[in-house]
Motif scaffolding. Sequence first.
Motif, PDB file in Angstrom:
ATOM      1  N   LEU A  93      44.280  41.734  34.571  1.00 15.38           N
ATOM      2  CA  LEU A  93      43.931  40.454  35.194  1.00 15.38           C
ATOM      3  C   LEU A  93      45.220  39.668  35.404  1.00 15.38           C
ATOM      4  CD1 LEU A  93      40.833  39.304  33.104  1.00 15.38           C
ATOM      5  CD2 LEU A  93      40.862  39.637  35.563  1.00 15.38           C
ATOM      6  N   ILE A  94      45.438  39.197  36.615  1.00 15.02           N
ATOM      7  CA  ILE A  94      46.673  38.500  36.970  1.00 15.02           C
ATOM      8  C   ILE A  94      46.327  37.112  37.493  1.00 15.02           C
ATOM      9  CG2 ILE A  94      48.726  38.571  38.449  1.00 15.02           C
ATOM     10  CD1 ILE A  94      48.372  41.624  38.559  1.00 15.02           C
ATOM     11  N   ASN A  95      47.013  36.095  36.984  1.00 10.72           N
ATOM     12  CA  ASN A  95      46.685  34.725  37.407  1.00 10.72           C
ATOM     13  C   ASN A  95      47.428  34.342  38.685  1.00 10.72           C
ATOM     14  OD1 ASN A  95      49.300  33.813  36.789  1.00 10.72           O
ATOM     15  ND2 ASN A  95      48.668  32.558  35.056  1.00 10.72           N
ATOM     16  N   GLY A 135      48.474  32.024  45.691  1.00  9.24           N
ATOM     17  CA  GLY A 135      47.823  31.218  44.669  1.00  9.24           C
ATOM     18  C   GLY A 135      46.426  31.694  44.351  1.00  9.24           C
ATOM     19  N   VAL A 136      46.265  33.016  44.199  1.00 11.51           N
ATOM     20  CA  VAL A 136      44.948  33.606  43.967  1.00 11.51           C
ATOM     21  C   VAL A 136      45.006  34.498  42.727  1.00 11.51           C
ATOM     22  CG1 VAL A 136      45.391  35.631  45.435  1.00 11.51           C
ATOM     23  CG2 VAL A 136      43.038  34.875  45.064  1.00 11.51           C
ATOM     24  N   ALA A 137      43.926  34.518  41.958  1.00 14.41           N
ATOM     25  CA  ALA A 137      43.822  35.429  40.822  1.00 14.41           C
ATOM     26  C   ALA A 137      43.375  36.797  41.314  1.00 14.41           C
ATOM     27  CB  ALA A 137      42.827  34.893  39.801  1.00 14.41           C
ATOM     28  N   VAL A 138      43.882  37.843  40.649  1.00  9.19           N
ATOM     29  CA  VAL A 138      43.550  39.213  41.052  1.00  9.19           C
ATOM     30  C   VAL A 138      43.129  40.035  39.834  1.00  9.19           C
ATOM     31  CG1 VAL A 138      44.341  41.311  42.213  1.00  9.19           C
ATOM     32  CG2 VAL A 138      45.258  39.086  42.922  1.00  9.19           C
ATOM     33  N   ILE A 139      41.973  40.653  39.941  1.00 12.45           N
ATOM     34  CA  ILE A 139      41.588  41.721  39.018  1.00 12.45           C
ATOM     35  C   ILE A 139      42.201  42.970  39.628  1.00 12.45           C
ATOM     36  CG2 ILE A 139      39.689  42.974  37.935  1.00 12.45           C
ATOM     37  CD1 ILE A 139      37.931  40.465  38.663  1.00 12.45           C
ATOM     38  N   ALA A 140      43.332  43.410  39.073  1.00 13.75           N
ATOM     39  CA  ALA A 140      44.153  44.417  39.749  1.00 13.75           C
ATOM     40  C   ALA A 140      43.668  45.839  39.506  1.00 13.75           C
ATOM     41  CB  ALA A 140      45.609  44.264  39.319  1.00 13.75           C
ATOM     42  N   VAL A 183      51.198  35.965  36.432  1.00 14.26           N
ATOM     43  CA  VAL A 183      51.309  36.249  35.007  1.00 14.26           C
ATOM     44  C   VAL A 183      50.141  37.133  34.562  1.00 14.26           C
ATOM     45  CG1 VAL A 183      51.275  35.221  32.687  1.00 14.26           C
ATOM     46  CG2 VAL A 183      52.592  34.140  34.526  1.00 14.26           C
ATOM     47  N   LEU A 184      50.433  38.107  33.720  1.00 15.87           N
ATOM     48  CA  LEU A 184      49.402  38.990  33.184  1.00 15.87           C
ATOM     49  C   LEU A 184      48.572  38.238  32.145  1.00 15.87           C
ATOM     50  CD1 LEU A 184      48.165  41.837  32.929  1.00 15.87           C
ATOM     51  CD2 LEU A 184      49.911  42.336  31.201  1.00 15.87           C
TER      52      LEU A 184
END
Length: 309
Positions: free
Chosen positions: A119-121, A96-101, A125-126
């Motif tokens: 950016l992934i929520n 349950g974490v957002a990632v700047i991939a 989701v992109l």
Amino acid sequence: MSVADMGLPVALVQLCATEDAELNRRQAEVWLERAMQPAPGRVKPRLVMLPEVWNAPYAADRFEAYAEPIPQPGANLVESPSPSLALVARIARRHGVAVIAGSIPEQGSHGRIYNTATLINPQGVLLAKHRKLHLFDVDVPGGICFRESDSLTAGHALTVLSGSGDPLGTGVEEPPALGLLICYDIRFPELALLMQQRHGCSLLAVPAAFNTTTGPRHWHLVMRARAVDTQCFVMACSSARPAGDGYPSYGHSLVVDPWGTVIAEAGEGEQLLDAELDLSQVGLARRAIPTSLQRRGDVYRLSEMKLTS
């Protein structure tokens, strides 16, 4: 204590890519999982970040071999045709974490290859993708010679994610609008200024791979300058320096506050860098030194450019 009562906890993953794409993904998974198990006294991050080209060697003649397709924003990346982003999306959803991939080489249409950040929520989701606008073509006497344009195509749009509705799931009272840049993009202040002046950004994210020629001269200088220019937080996540041959990354991932102060810094090798963003400092800095209100629009102004989100 809720996230809304404190700063925004973030983690930057400084890792080193190898020639083995599958190994790179396994290493990224290990580091991302480690980021979600903070040391005693630390809280779990709400936003995690990877560096530039983390799934492949940083070499102009190798990008095509490692390129992966990246769908358009709105796609569920858990089922993505990109194995690298599918991995990150699964971790994002698991925790349950957002990632700047960070960025990876993207296989675009008509044989074009891009250096693309995403950016992934927290649902995998992109949210946005940014194709590097300024390609790293430099020849420093006695230092580095590199030409990204030998294999990459430049992007054509500024990339900003609005904070409205808290798409990153930060949980903070006033979620930040985030501007996404890649490495060499940060040297062009107009881009960062547009993100702040026209689109209200308070956070700039910069996956990067400065090297041992440009890094000692400009890494801290440029990141701190953009933070002062825009009165934003700047998160600059670098790749780690290899132990042997390979692209000589500078390392030293940074988090800089809106006053230009480095609040967290990594070393040269693989490392997890934790920081907490006190987003109230953005408003404090802008009220104390109100450059946004003092610009001379009658004398000079920035032109808008195409925007993606």
